[in-house]
Motif scaffolding. Sequence first.
Motif, PDB file in Angstrom:
ATOM      1  N   GLY A 377       0.782  -1.228   0.000  1.00 58.30           N
ATOM      2  CA  GLY A 377       0.000   0.000   0.000  1.00 58.30           C
ATOM      3  C   GLY A 377       0.810   1.271   0.000  1.00 58.30           C
ATOM      4  O   GLY A 377       0.364   2.306  -0.468  1.00 58.30           O
ATOM      5  N   PRO A 379       5.197   2.854   0.830  1.00 56.08           N
ATOM      6  CA  PRO A 379       6.559   2.482   1.207  1.00 56.08           C
ATOM      7  C   PRO A 379       6.621   2.169   2.704  1.00 56.08           C
ATOM      8  O   PRO A 379       5.969   2.825   3.512  1.00 56.08           O
ATOM      9  N   ASP A 401       7.591  -7.421   0.759  1.00 57.07           N
ATOM     10  CA  ASP A 401       7.182  -6.033   0.527  1.00 57.07           C
ATOM     11  C   ASP A 401       6.652  -5.992  -0.899  1.00 57.07           C
ATOM     12  O   ASP A 401       7.418  -6.018  -1.855  1.00 57.07           O
ATOM     13  N   THR A 402       5.308  -5.974  -1.012  1.00 53.85           N
ATOM     14  CA  THR A 402       4.682  -6.172  -2.322  1.00 53.85           C
ATOM     15  C   THR A 402       4.264  -4.839  -2.927  1.00 53.85           C
ATOM     16  O   THR A 402       3.390  -4.163  -2.410  1.00 53.85           O
ATOM     17  N   GLN A 405      -0.578  -1.987  -7.761  1.00 58.09           N
ATOM     18  CA  GLN A 405      -1.594  -0.919  -7.858  1.00 58.09           C
ATOM     19  C   GLN A 405      -2.953  -1.503  -8.253  1.00 58.09           C
ATOM     20  O   GLN A 405      -3.009  -2.614  -8.785  1.00 58.09           O
ATOM     21  N   THR A 406      -3.995  -0.723  -8.026  1.00 56.30           N
ATOM     22  CA  THR A 406      -5.327  -1.123  -8.489  1.00 56.30           C
ATOM     23  C   THR A 406      -5.262  -1.551  -9.958  1.00 56.30           C
ATOM     24  O   THR A 406      -5.861  -2.543 -10.364  1.00 56.30           O
ATOM     25  N   ASP A 491       4.723   6.164 -10.103  1.00 55.08           N
ATOM     26  CA  ASP A 491       5.627   6.060  -8.958  1.00 55.08           C
ATOM     27  C   ASP A 491       7.069   6.405  -9.331  1.00 55.08           C
ATOM     28  O   ASP A 491       7.517   6.124 -10.434  1.00 55.08           O
ATOM     29  N   ARG A 506       4.632   8.441  -5.011  1.00 53.70           N
ATOM     30  CA  ARG A 506       4.036   8.965  -6.237  1.00 53.70           C
ATOM     31  C   ARG A 506       4.780  10.205  -6.717  1.00 53.70           C
ATOM     32  O   ARG A 506       5.206  11.036  -5.921  1.00 53.70           O
ATOM     33  N   ARG A 517      -5.338   5.723  -1.672  1.00 49.84           N
ATOM     34  CA  ARG A 517      -5.023   6.699  -2.711  1.00 49.84           C
ATOM     35  C   ARG A 517      -6.058   7.809  -2.749  1.00 49.84           C
ATOM     36  O   ARG A 517      -7.249   7.534  -2.833  1.00 49.84           O
TER      37      ARG A 517
HETATM   38  C1  6R9 Z   1      -2.106  -2.316  -3.925  1.00 50.00           C
HETATM   39  C2  6R9 Z   1      -2.384  -0.858  -3.742  1.00 50.00           C
HETATM   40  C3  6R9 Z   1      -1.127   2.047  -5.439  1.00 50.00           C
HETATM   41  C4  6R9 Z   1       0.012   2.930  -4.973  1.00 50.00           C
HETATM   42  C5  6R9 Z   1       1.271   2.715  -5.766  1.00 50.00           C
HETATM   43  C6  6R9 Z   1       2.336   3.135  -4.763  1.00 50.00           C
HETATM   44  C7  6R9 Z   1       1.774   2.667  -3.448  1.00 50.00           C
HETATM   45  C8  6R9 Z   1       1.615   0.174  -3.074  1.00 50.00           C
HETATM   46  C9  6R9 Z   1       3.583  -0.276  -2.275  1.00 50.00           C
HETATM   47  C10 6R9 Z   1       3.534   1.095  -2.571  1.00 50.00           C
HETATM   48  C11 6R9 Z   1       5.700   1.359  -1.879  1.00 50.00           C
HETATM   49  C12 6R9 Z   1       4.814  -0.798  -1.724  1.00 50.00           C
HETATM   50  N1  6R9 Z   1       2.281   1.344  -3.064  1.00 50.00           N
HETATM   51  N2  6R9 Z   1       2.384  -0.808  -2.593  1.00 50.00           N
HETATM   52  N3  6R9 Z   1       4.580   1.906  -2.375  1.00 50.00           N
HETATM   53  N4  6R9 Z   1       5.845   0.068  -1.550  1.00 50.00           N
HETATM   54  N5  6R9 Z   1       4.954  -2.089  -1.385  1.00 50.00           N
HETATM   55  O1  6R9 Z   1      -2.033  -0.293  -2.746  1.00 50.00           O
HETATM   56  O2  6R9 Z   1      -3.063  -0.248  -4.760  1.00 50.00           O
HETATM   57  O3  6R9 Z   1      -4.496   1.578  -3.738  1.00 50.00           O
HETATM   58  O4  6R9 Z   1      -4.028   1.466  -6.214  1.00 50.00           O
HETATM   59  O5  6R9 Z   1      -2.244   2.147  -4.571  1.00 50.00           O
HETATM   60  O6  6R9 Z   1       0.365   2.603  -3.626  1.00 50.00           O
HETATM   61  O7  6R9 Z   1       2.480   4.520  -4.751  1.00 50.00           O
HETATM   62  O8  6R9 Z   1       1.272   3.494  -6.939  1.00 50.00           O
HETATM   63  P1  6R9 Z   1      -3.544   1.270  -4.828  1.00 50.00           P
END
Ligand code: 6R9
Length: 638
Positions: A377, A379, A401-402, A405-406, A491, A506, A517
């Motif tokens: 979600g 960093p 650490d996954t 994005q949507t 990103d 972002r 988001r």
């Molecule tokens: C799955 C989800 C997407 C945005 C993405 C980024 C941030 C998601 C992250 C991460 C760093 C991670 N993001 N996972 N940043 N490390 N492991 O969250 O989808 O709600 O669409 O958000 O979240 O900036 O572009 P969504």
Amino acid sequence: MSYPYQIKSLKEYQEAYKESVENPEAFWGNVAESFTWKKKWDKVLEWNFKEPSIKWFQGGKLNITENCIDRHLETNADTPAIIWEPNNPEDHYRVLTYRELHHKVMQFANVLKNNGVKKGHRVCIYMGMVPELAIAALACARIGAVHSVIFGGFSAQSIADRINDAQATVVVTSDGSFRGNKVVPLKETIDDALMSCPSVKRVIVSTHTRTPVSMIKGRDCWWEDEIKIVETDGNPYCPAEEMDAEDLLFILYTSGSTGKPKGVVHTVAGYLIWTTYTFVNVFQYQPGQVHFCTADIGWITGHSYLLYGPLAAGATTLMFEGVPTYPNASRLWDIVDNYKVNILYTAPTAIRSLMGFGLEPLVGKKLTSLKVLGTVGEPINEEAWNWYNEHIGKNRCPIVDTWWQTETGGVLISNIAGVTPSKPSYATWPLPGVVPALVDETGKELEGNDVSGNLVIKQPWPGILRTTYGDHERMRQTYFSTYDNQYFTGDGCYRDENAMYRITGRVDDVLNVSGHRIGTAEVENAINMHAGVIESAVVGYPHAIKGQGIYAYVMYNGRSNNEPELTRQDILATVTRLIGPIAKPDKIQFVSGLPKTRSGKIMRRILRKIAEGEINNIGDTSTLLDPLIVEEIKHNRL
Ligand code: 6R9
């Protein structure tokens, strides 16, 4: 259930990666063999990022619910599919085996049919985290209807925007939902939304909180009554509609840098295969394990890793109605111990908030069942990563650490638990099928390691979005026009000397507040709707728990200008009314003007620096129309 595509060693990862990018059709064709098809595909992949047009498994016919439910019945009918933990730990938990889930999904699919829902129709689901939410979504998929789940925290106005965009004909909701010590009146909010949604013909209401609700004759009906009707019909069976691989599965609205949220569209086959493949690999899921994803199904993480991915893998997925701090900060750890959770997948913001309670809530908690931890979600900072590793994983559980994005449907960049190395605050290496690159502002690819740039992806993977609902041009504009022939993620990213990726956040005007988001433009539009507001500018700033907080600069000359605190509260109420409480600014600074260029553009860079507290490092202000305004804003900074 066995997973022939599960990667078991570093060497297997390297081989799978190479094969997947050099020969994607052979690679994914092979993975797809492990799924249940009514008819196999004619062509694995056809794509161009110009239009863009992306088609996976064309000609294939299938139904995702046969993959998520029916195919497990032969050997695993009595395996728990969903374990539901209520908000109040004193209330009764529920377990739905695959057999029971099958029955309930078919029942509700028949209810939808009785209420006029047909293949291709859009159904809006606005519920709390109860099993009925999962059942409703799967029932849509069963009959080929397209679900659009809306997070229970969104306002009536936001719901109406989404319903109207999708032209949904049916809404599924509950009387209310429980979250911590609050009761959220869901049906009441739906009633407000529907005043401006002429497309909606039916509202199906499940009883949960027993909050009194209005029921409008001819439009509203009770879930339980409708189930009785199909029960007395005597035939609970509902065949799984035959779907094309590229038929729509669902729409999920998400915020971008401009305008209203857009409806990200995912299609049946690619999404199924991507979520299952990534679930089984990233978390190294083993049959019999209990997977606990704390995300709400209203967000993509809930769709992919609470619902579809785990169920397609025949897993036991744990669904929690409440919040991590209710009735106290031990709640997640109690759940882990009670249900012997093996995989815990949560957001950095939750970890940071629980860290804040110290170690007391962990006293007496075993946490010995845990095998793999995950974050998603936003960093994750090293401090939170280390705490998670030491106090929850006891230094024996890999942390994945996954990053995703949507729009990507499932994880794109992540370590594979126990198989590939982890590195705190790094998502590390791309999964098979994912070809990331870093580019500079001009679109030039940055070769080699130890470089920072904007993150793009060069080839399609099965889970990539197919369109933005009702507006394909918007999809092209948003993701495929910034850089030629590449999917732009929005990103920023650093690639280290071992080619590991670290997502830095972002680079567009999208905020990430507690892993959610939110578009700055959306918040500004809401603030500007408040009577007396002339103009506003919204930026993010570092927030110890939420990751980012919302900082709003507001020009106001309305009534009671001399009562700034009241005005602040009123503005918050307006934002809550128009978007929902998640978009409320943490700080509102009243200003007499905003720093603008001579062409009238707000200089957000400056406002961001001030919000971040970097007031001595503002940079060049000479191109501003009125440089003095910067001094005023700096001086009154909150
Ligand atoms: C799955 C989800 C997407 C945005 C993405 C980024 C941030 C998601 C992250 C991460 C760093 C991670 N993001 N996972 N940043 N490390 N492991 O969250 O989808 O709600 O669409 O958000 O979240 O900036 O572009 P969504």
